[in-house]
Design an enzyme around this catalytic site. Structure first.
Site, PDB file in Angstrom:
ATOM      1  N   TYR A  56       0.814  -1.219   0.000  1.00  0.00           N
ATOM      2  CA  TYR A  56       0.000   0.000   0.000  1.00  0.00           C
ATOM      3  C   TYR A  56       0.850   1.273   0.000  1.00  0.00           C
ATOM      4  O   TYR A  56       0.386   2.324   0.454  1.00  0.00           O
ATOM      5  CB  TYR A  56      -0.945  -0.004   1.207  1.00  0.00           C
ATOM      6  CG  TYR A  56      -2.149  -0.927   1.019  1.00  0.00           C
ATOM      7  CD1 TYR A  56      -3.076  -0.704   0.006  1.00  0.00           C
ATOM      8  CD2 TYR A  56      -2.360  -2.012   1.853  1.00  0.00           C
ATOM      9  CE1 TYR A  56      -4.170  -1.538  -0.177  1.00  0.00           C
ATOM     10  CE2 TYR A  56      -3.466  -2.865   1.679  1.00  0.00           C
ATOM     11  CZ  TYR A  56      -4.359  -2.605   0.658  1.00  0.00           C
ATOM     12  OH  TYR A  56      -5.449  -3.434   0.481  1.00  0.00           O
ATOM     13  N   PHE A  64      -5.657   7.429   6.837  1.00  0.00           N
ATOM     14  CA  PHE A  64      -6.108   6.089   7.233  1.00  0.00           C
ATOM     15  C   PHE A  64      -5.020   5.022   7.093  1.00  0.00           C
ATOM     16  O   PHE A  64      -5.257   3.855   7.386  1.00  0.00           O
ATOM     17  CB  PHE A  64      -7.353   5.688   6.432  1.00  0.00           C
ATOM     18  CG  PHE A  64      -7.163   5.678   4.930  1.00  0.00           C
ATOM     19  CD1 PHE A  64      -6.545   4.610   4.287  1.00  0.00           C
ATOM     20  CD2 PHE A  64      -7.630   6.734   4.153  1.00  0.00           C
ATOM     21  CE1 PHE A  64      -6.380   4.587   2.905  1.00  0.00           C
ATOM     22  CE2 PHE A  64      -7.463   6.718   2.766  1.00  0.00           C
ATOM     23  CZ  PHE A  64      -6.828   5.644   2.146  1.00  0.00           C
ATOM     24  N   ASN A 119     -13.515  -3.757   3.600  1.00  0.00           N
ATOM     25  CA  ASN A 119     -14.181  -4.039   2.325  1.00  0.00           C
ATOM     26  C   ASN A 119     -13.805  -5.374   1.674  1.00  0.00           C
ATOM     27  O   ASN A 119     -13.877  -5.547   0.473  1.00  0.00           O
ATOM     28  CB  ASN A 119     -14.033  -2.849   1.373  1.00  0.00           C
ATOM     29  CG  ASN A 119     -12.596  -2.518   1.045  1.00  0.00           C
ATOM     30  OD1 ASN A 119     -11.680  -3.232   1.484  1.00  0.00           O
ATOM     31  ND2 ASN A 119     -12.370  -1.473   0.277  1.00  0.00           N
ATOM     32  N   HIS A 122      -9.236  -7.188  -2.138  1.00  0.00           N
ATOM     33  CA  HIS A 122      -8.412  -6.276  -2.941  1.00  0.00           C
ATOM     34  C   HIS A 122      -8.275  -6.839  -4.353  1.00  0.00           C
ATOM     35  O   HIS A 122      -8.157  -8.048  -4.524  1.00  0.00           O
ATOM     36  CB  HIS A 122      -7.009  -6.151  -2.333  1.00  0.00           C
ATOM     37  CG  HIS A 122      -5.990  -5.606  -3.295  1.00  0.00           C
ATOM     38  ND1 HIS A 122      -5.873  -4.267  -3.560  1.00  0.00           N
ATOM     39  CD2 HIS A 122      -5.079  -6.228  -4.093  1.00  0.00           C
ATOM     40  CE1 HIS A 122      -4.917  -4.084  -4.477  1.00  0.00           C
ATOM     41  NE2 HIS A 122      -4.427  -5.259  -4.812  1.00  0.00           N
TER      42      HIS A 122
HETATM   43  P1  RTP Z   1      -7.912  -2.146  -2.937  1.00  0.00           P
HETATM   44  O1  RTP Z   1      -6.564  -1.582  -3.320  1.00  0.00           O
HETATM   45  O2  RTP Z   1      -7.943  -2.742  -1.563  1.00  0.00           O
HETATM   46  O3  RTP Z   1      -8.538  -3.019  -3.988  1.00  0.00           O
HETATM   47  O4  RTP Z   1      -8.879  -0.898  -2.799  1.00  0.00           O
HETATM   48  P2  RTP Z   1      -9.216   0.217  -3.823  1.00  0.00           P
HETATM   49  O5  RTP Z   1      -8.243   0.260  -4.953  1.00  0.00           O
HETATM   50  O6  RTP Z   1     -10.661   0.028  -4.132  1.00  0.00           O
HETATM   51  O7  RTP Z   1      -9.022   1.522  -2.931  1.00  0.00           O
HETATM   52  P3  RTP Z   1      -7.730   2.381  -2.576  1.00  0.00           P
HETATM   53  O8  RTP Z   1      -8.116   3.800  -2.704  1.00  0.00           O
HETATM   54  O9  RTP Z   1      -6.513   1.884  -3.284  1.00  0.00           O
HETATM   55  O10 RTP Z   1      -7.591   2.085  -1.033  1.00  0.00           O
HETATM   56  C1  RTP Z   1      -7.009   0.880  -0.594  1.00  0.00           C
HETATM   57  C2  RTP Z   1      -7.729   0.375   0.635  1.00  0.00           C
HETATM   58  O11 RTP Z   1      -7.538   1.276   1.697  1.00  0.00           O
HETATM   59  C3  RTP Z   1      -8.659   1.233   2.543  1.00  0.00           C
HETATM   60  N1  RTP Z   1      -9.222   2.574   2.670  1.00  0.00           N
HETATM   61  N2  RTP Z   1      -9.704   3.023   3.800  1.00  0.00           N
HETATM   62  N3  RTP Z   1     -10.905   4.631   5.786  1.00  0.00           N
HETATM   63  C4  RTP Z   1     -10.795   5.108   4.555  1.00  0.00           C
HETATM   64  O12 RTP Z   1     -11.216   6.183   4.251  1.00  0.00           O
HETATM   65  C5  RTP Z   1     -10.166   4.250   3.562  1.00  0.00           C
HETATM   66  N4  RTP Z   1      -9.963   4.568   2.280  1.00  0.00           N
HETATM   67  C6  RTP Z   1      -9.367   3.489   1.720  1.00  0.00           C
HETATM   68  C7  RTP Z   1      -9.663   0.285   1.944  1.00  0.00           C
HETATM   69  O13 RTP Z   1      -9.500  -1.000   2.527  1.00  0.00           O
HETATM   70  C8  RTP Z   1      -9.243   0.263   0.479  1.00  0.00           C
HETATM   71  O14 RTP Z   1      -9.670  -0.897  -0.158  1.00  0.00           O
END
Ligand code: RTP
Length: 155
Positions: A56, A64, A119, A122
């Site tokens: 990440y 966060f 959620n 990933h």
């Molecule tokens: P992922 O990488 O997990 O598939 O998720 P994503 O692309 O849909 O979303 P991303 O913006 O890359 O964020 C990665 C993961 O960080 C957590 N998150 N928490 N608390 C918050 O506001 C927040 N925003 C993001 C989530 O677990 C997200 O899937």
């Protein structure tokens, strides 16, 4: 039959600790299998903090981030490699929006989750990241190994 001209991509799908703990691993694998994608590697894995931070790293500046790292390292995850034509974008569609309350019904997050911070799954956001996430640090640390075989729509 997959036309030979079409590019086969690969994506890294990870069932997050809440998905494993809630018993959703089978459901998530089932949705990807039924769509017609091919599972090429799978491993149950306790992610070390350093690898979670590497995975990440683009989100390091976000407020966060510390909570995200605690969440991802809170229990075992299921690491998977999937391949198929258009698998990266299609898996993102099957997974649904990052915020499960905004994710469409019929998607994994739309059907099975309520919180952005929990959620359940990933999926890589680009073919380049798919390759990086499968072949990069995770490969060496988790021992996730791809297996070559013929299955499903590829037959
Ligand atoms: P992922 O990488 O997990 O598939 O998720 P994503 O692309 O849909 O979303 P991303 O913006 O890359 O964020 C990665 C993961 O960080 C957590 N998150 N928490 N608390 C918050 O506001 C927040 N925003 C993001 C989530 O677990 C997200 O899937």
């Amino acid at each position: 039959l997959v036309a030979s001209m079409e590019q086969v991509d690969e994506t890294y799908i990870m069932v997050k600790p809440d998905g494993v703990q809630r018993g959703l691993v089978g459901e998530i694998i089932s949705r990807l299998e039924k769509k017609g994608f091919k599972l090429t590697a799978l491993k149950l894995f306790q992610c070390p903090k350093e690898l979670a931070e590497e995975h990440y790293k683009d989100l390091k500046a976000k407020p966060f981030f510390p909570g995200l790292i605690d969440y991802i390292t809170s229990g075992p995850v299921v690491c998977m490699a999937w391949e198929g034509v258009g698998v990266v974008a299609s898996a993102r569609k099957l997974i649904g929006s990052t915020d499960p309350l905004k994710a469409e019904p019929g998607t994994i997050r739309g059907d099975l989750a309520v919180q952005t911070g929990r959620n359940v799954v990933h999926g890589s956001d680009s073919p380049e990241n798919g390759k990086r996430e499968i072949g990069g640090t995770a490969y060496y640390v988790s021992g996730l190994k791809k297996v070559k075989y013929v299955s499903g729509h590829q037959l």
